[in-house]
Design a protein around this motif. Structure first.
Motif, PDB file in Angstrom:
ATOM      1  N   ASN A 149       0.847  -1.203   0.000  1.00  0.00           N
ATOM      2  CA  ASN A 149       0.000   0.000   0.000  1.00  0.00           C
ATOM      3  C   ASN A 149       0.884   1.255   0.000  1.00  0.00           C
ATOM      4  OD1 ASN A 149       1.066  -0.094   2.556  1.00  0.00           O
ATOM      5  ND2 ASN A 149      -0.809   0.494   3.595  1.00  0.00           N
ATOM      6  N   ILE A 150       2.027   1.145  -0.666  1.00  0.00           N
ATOM      7  CA  ILE A 150       3.022   2.224  -0.631  1.00  0.00           C
ATOM      8  C   ILE A 150       3.153   2.854  -2.014  1.00  0.00           C
ATOM      9  CG2 ILE A 150       5.471   2.747  -0.194  1.00  0.00           C
ATOM     10  CD1 ILE A 150       5.513   0.064   1.449  1.00  0.00           C
ATOM     11  N   SER A 151       3.327   4.164  -2.044  1.00  0.00           N
ATOM     12  CA  SER A 151       3.647   4.856  -3.294  1.00  0.00           C
ATOM     13  C   SER A 151       4.794   5.823  -2.992  1.00  0.00           C
ATOM     14  CB  SER A 151       2.421   5.618  -3.798  1.00  0.00           C
ATOM     15  OG  SER A 151       2.764   6.431  -4.888  1.00  0.00           O
ATOM     16  N   VAL A 152       5.824   5.784  -3.839  1.00  0.00           N
ATOM     17  CA  VAL A 152       6.977   6.670  -3.622  1.00  0.00           C
ATOM     18  C   VAL A 152       7.009   7.672  -4.767  1.00  0.00           C
ATOM     19  CG1 VAL A 152       9.472   6.782  -3.236  1.00  0.00           C
ATOM     20  CG2 VAL A 152       8.223   4.705  -2.607  1.00  0.00           C
ATOM     21  N   LEU A 153       6.965   8.954  -4.426  1.00  0.00           N
ATOM     22  CA  LEU A 153       6.907   9.993  -5.463  1.00  0.00           C
ATOM     23  C   LEU A 153       8.017  11.008  -5.253  1.00  0.00           C
ATOM     24  CD1 LEU A 153       3.056  10.623  -5.365  1.00  0.00           C
ATOM     25  CD2 LEU A 153       4.309   9.239  -7.023  1.00  0.00           C
ATOM     26  N   THR A 154       8.438  11.640  -6.354  1.00  0.00           N
ATOM     27  CA  THR A 154       9.478  12.664  -6.260  1.00  0.00           C
ATOM     28  C   THR A 154       8.840  14.042  -6.346  1.00  0.00           C
ATOM     29  OG1 THR A 154      11.122  11.206  -7.239  1.00  0.00           O
ATOM     30  CG2 THR A 154      11.562  13.563  -7.392  1.00  0.00           C
ATOM     31  N   ASP A 155       9.212  14.899  -5.383  1.00  0.00           N
ATOM     32  CA  ASP A 155       8.766  16.295  -5.408  1.00  0.00           C
ATOM     33  C   ASP A 155       9.916  17.112  -5.991  1.00  0.00           C
ATOM     34  OD1 ASP A 155       8.025  18.876  -4.931  1.00  0.00           O
ATOM     35  OD2 ASP A 155       7.431  18.549  -2.839  1.00  0.00           O
ATOM     36  N   LEU A 156       9.768  17.482  -7.279  1.00  0.00           N
ATOM     37  CA  LEU A 156      10.879  18.171  -7.966  1.00  0.00           C
ATOM     38  C   LEU A 156      11.161  19.537  -7.354  1.00  0.00           C
ATOM     39  CD1 LEU A 156      10.210  17.343 -11.737  1.00  0.00           C
ATOM     40  CD2 LEU A 156      11.993  16.403 -10.254  1.00  0.00           C
ATOM     41  N   SER A 157      10.131  20.157  -6.740  1.00  0.00           N
ATOM     42  CA  SER A 157      10.355  21.502  -6.183  1.00  0.00           C
ATOM     43  C   SER A 157      11.357  21.436  -5.031  1.00  0.00           C
ATOM     44  CB  SER A 157       9.043  22.126  -5.729  1.00  0.00           C
ATOM     45  OG  SER A 157       8.551  21.429  -4.603  1.00  0.00           O
ATOM     46  N   LYS A 158      11.422  20.291  -4.345  1.00  0.00           N
ATOM     47  CA  LYS A 158      12.380  20.154  -3.228  1.00  0.00           C
ATOM     48  C   LYS A 158      13.469  19.145  -3.562  1.00  0.00           C
ATOM     49  CE  LYS A 158       8.827  20.732   0.310  1.00  0.00           C
ATOM     50  NZ  LYS A 158       7.899  19.785   0.912  1.00  0.00           N
ATOM     51  N   ASN A 159      13.322  18.479  -4.721  1.00  0.00           N
ATOM     52  CA  ASN A 159      14.239  17.411  -5.127  1.00  0.00           C
ATOM     53  C   ASN A 159      14.336  16.308  -4.071  1.00  0.00           C
ATOM     54  OD1 ASN A 159      15.797  16.225  -7.048  1.00  0.00           O
ATOM     55  ND2 ASN A 159      17.704  17.206  -6.415  1.00  0.00           N
ATOM     56  N   VAL A 160      13.169  15.926  -3.530  1.00  0.00           N
ATOM     57  CA  VAL A 160      13.161  14.828  -2.552  1.00  0.00           C
ATOM     58  C   VAL A 160      12.116  13.787  -2.951  1.00  0.00           C
ATOM     59  CG1 VAL A 160      13.930  16.131  -0.532  1.00  0.00           C
ATOM     60  CG2 VAL A 160      11.499  16.040  -1.044  1.00  0.00           C
ATOM     61  N   LYS A 161      12.369  12.558  -2.501  1.00  0.00           N
ATOM     62  CA  LYS A 161      11.395  11.480  -2.668  1.00  0.00           C
ATOM     63  C   LYS A 161      10.618  11.347  -1.372  1.00  0.00           C
ATOM     64  CE  LYS A 161      12.824   7.970  -5.878  1.00  0.00           C
ATOM     65  NZ  LYS A 161      13.023   6.548  -6.062  1.00  0.00           N
ATOM     66  N   SER A 162       9.301  11.166  -1.474  1.00  0.00           N
ATOM     67  CA  SER A 162       8.501  10.965  -0.265  1.00  0.00           C
ATOM     68  C   SER A 162       7.682   9.703  -0.415  1.00  0.00           C
ATOM     69  CB  SER A 162       7.526  12.112  -0.043  1.00  0.00           C
ATOM     70  OG  SER A 162       8.176  13.313  -0.130  1.00  0.00           O
ATOM     71  N   THR A 163       7.435   9.077   0.718  1.00  0.00           N
ATOM     72  CA  THR A 163       6.677   7.830   0.721  1.00  0.00           C
ATOM     73  C   THR A 163       5.297   8.077   1.289  1.00  0.00           C
ATOM     74  OG1 THR A 163       8.725   6.640   1.086  1.00  0.00           O
ATOM     75  CG2 THR A 163       6.730   5.450   1.580  1.00  0.00           C
ATOM     76  N   MET A 164       4.301   7.507   0.627  1.00  0.00           N
ATOM     77  CA  MET A 164       2.928   7.583   1.119  1.00  0.00           C
ATOM     78  C   MET A 164       2.479   6.153   1.436  1.00  0.00           C
ATOM     79  SD  MET A 164      -0.409   8.424  -1.226  1.00  0.00           S
ATOM     80  CE  MET A 164       0.438   9.276  -2.440  1.00  0.00           C
ATOM     81  N   ASN A 165       1.928   5.944   2.636  1.00  0.00           N
ATOM     82  CA  ASN A 165       1.354   4.630   2.990  1.00  0.00           C
ATOM     83  C   ASN A 165      -0.122   4.848   3.182  1.00  0.00           C
ATOM     84  OD1 ASN A 165       3.972   3.601   3.467  1.00  0.00           O
ATOM     85  ND2 ASN A 165       3.924   4.459   5.519  1.00  0.00           N
ATOM     86  N   ASP A 166      -0.938   4.041   2.551  1.00  0.00           N
ATOM     87  CA  ASP A 166      -2.368   4.236   2.715  1.00  0.00           C
ATOM     88  C   ASP A 166      -3.061   2.881   2.665  1.00  0.00           C
ATOM     89  OD1 ASP A 166      -5.026   4.875   2.581  1.00  0.00           O
ATOM     90  OD2 ASP A 166      -4.718   6.637   1.313  1.00  0.00           O
ATOM     91  N   PRO A 167      -3.716   2.492   3.758  1.00  0.00           N
ATOM     92  CA  PRO A 167      -4.391   1.189   3.764  1.00  0.00           C
ATOM     93  C   PRO A 167      -5.483   1.089   2.702  1.00  0.00           C
ATOM     94  CG  PRO A 167      -4.657   2.333   5.884  1.00  0.00           C
ATOM     95  CD  PRO A 167      -3.822   3.219   5.027  1.00  0.00           C
TER      96      PRO A 167
END
Ligand code: NAD
Length: 376
Positions: A149-167
């Motif tokens: 239930n994980i999605s990893v996305l890149t925020d180009l404005s900050k040049n970081v990858k963030s993880t979202m967990n959602d059941p």
């Protein structure tokens, strides 16, 4: 405290698994699919292996094939628009983690439009409605995203990858057909296969460790050491591809609940700042963390390594280093272009995320900086 263990609803795996797609779609009464994929997969004729089955069954779909590796928030926003324009009621995600993670974020925003700015979903997402149904069809043996239930996305404005967990974001069905991985180039085979190993091992030293998951980690680790190098050397070896597909899904089960830890935390800046592919980036520190955790918690990792056929965790760490070298993966920071102390400071800073806190022995900023210095 009791452990909680959750997985996606339905999984098919093995040669020919994709033939289940039209049957599943019809049985569930779905009307039209948005097929999410990436341009290389269209070029390699992989996406078409699934769409031709939809054509034969007379099932409606539209294509969205703009997904990039390490997908961005903009990718997701374009996907949400494509889903609405297509008036599709389900998504078929065909690709590696990039396609599947994009599809998950698209599906969750579609059914929870108040979170249209996907940045607000970082961490454990506060959504209310289950995402648009997804059939996840991996074409790499790597991320295990098809069952998590994980999605990893890149925020180009900050040049970081963030993880979202959602059941509410588990794919309805994971459809793992190793034949789709036959066209994966050797470098990508190596990198994605090392991602599998990272999932298997990090879940063992995660503070969220569960025995049920550790047994999957043992199975996946043995498969990787036995079959990854063969799949790398012989891309057409279907048995090796099958075994790596099995390793990927089993490692997905292993980490889906304990999650990942330090190697994934370090991988994000290694990818964002130096362009190292995801699995290769995880593997850069995997041998370090194996040695670091070897004797903790009454030698849990040493016992695990013995169950995988090694003398102890130190021998397993040496084998990881050797496997990386044999497949031409980066082992030192100088190989990827890190030159200065300032760069080490930045890498360290960006590695100190909540994922790092999942390591069974706490690591400080100075511990990680020392690790990076030793990797120069
Ligand atoms: P990817 O999806 O980015 O694909 C890498 C490259 O391989 C692309 O160019 C793609 O076109 C190509 N490719 C994929 N399948 C192919 C095939 N069958 N034939 C030829 N080329 C093929 O790579 P990935 O490693 O699968 O996914 C990485 C992404 O997944 C990263 O963003 C990572 O952070 C994320 N991730 C997610 C999870 C999760 O649980 N959701 C877990 C680990 C990683």
């Amino acid at each position: 405290m009791a452990n909680r263990f959750v997985l996606n609803e339905t999984s098919y795996h093995g040669k020919g698994a994709i033939t289940a797609i039209p049957t599943e779609a019809t049985a569930r009464g779905f009307k039209k699919a948005l097929v999410c994929s990436d341009p290389d997969l269209v070029k390699f004729n992989v996406t078409q292996k699934v769409t031709s089955l939809l054509d034969e069954a007379g099932l409606a779909y539209e294509l969205f094939t703009e997904i990039k590796p390490n997908p961005t928030i903009e990718n997701v926003q374009a996907g949400v628009k494509a889903l609405k324009a297509a008036e599709a009621d389900y998504i078929i995600a065909i690709g590696g983690g990039s396609s599947m993670d994009t599809a998950k974020a698209v599906g969750i925003i579609d059914r929870n439009p108040e979170f249209a700015d996907v940045r607000s979903l970082e961490g454990v997402a506060p959504t209310k409605n289950p995402c648009t149904p997804i059939f996840a069809v991996p074409t790499t043996s790597g991320t295990g995203s098809e069952i998590t239930n994980i999605s990893v996305l890149t925020d180009l404005s900050k040049n970081v990858k963030s993880t979202m967990n959602d059941p509410l974001m588990y794919p309805k069905a994971a459809i793992v057909d190793p034949r789709l991985t036959l066209s994966v180039p050797p470098k990508v085979t190596a990198s994605t296969g090392l991602d599998v190993l990272s999932h298997a091992l990090e879940s063992v030293w995660s503070v969220l460790h569960q025995p049920i998951c550790e047994s999957c980690s043992v199975h996946a680790t043995k498969l990787v050491f036995e079959w990854l190098y063969k799949a790398y050397c012989e891309p057409d070896n279907l048995l090796a591809r099958e075994k790596m597909a099995e390793a990927s899904i089993v490692a997905g089960v292993a980490f889906s609940n304990p999650r990942t830890a330090g190697s994934h935390a370090c991988s994000f800046p290694l990818t964002n700042l130096y362009g190292v592919p995801h699995g290769e980036a995880c593997a850069m520190t995997l041998d370090f963390f194996t040695r670091y955790n070897a004797d903790a918690e009454n030698g849990r990792l040493n016992k695990f390594a013995r169950n995988c056929g090694f003398k102890d965790a130190y021998e397993m760490a040496d084998s990881i280093t050797e496997l990386k070298k044999k497949m031409g993966m980066a082992c030192t920071l100088s190989e990827i272009g890190v030159k200065s102390n300032e760069e080490i400071e930045k890498l360290t800073e960006m590695s100190m995320t909540p994922l790092m806190e999942r390591n069974m022995i706490p690591l400080s900023y100075d511990d990680i900086k020392t690790m990076y210095l030793s990797m120069m």
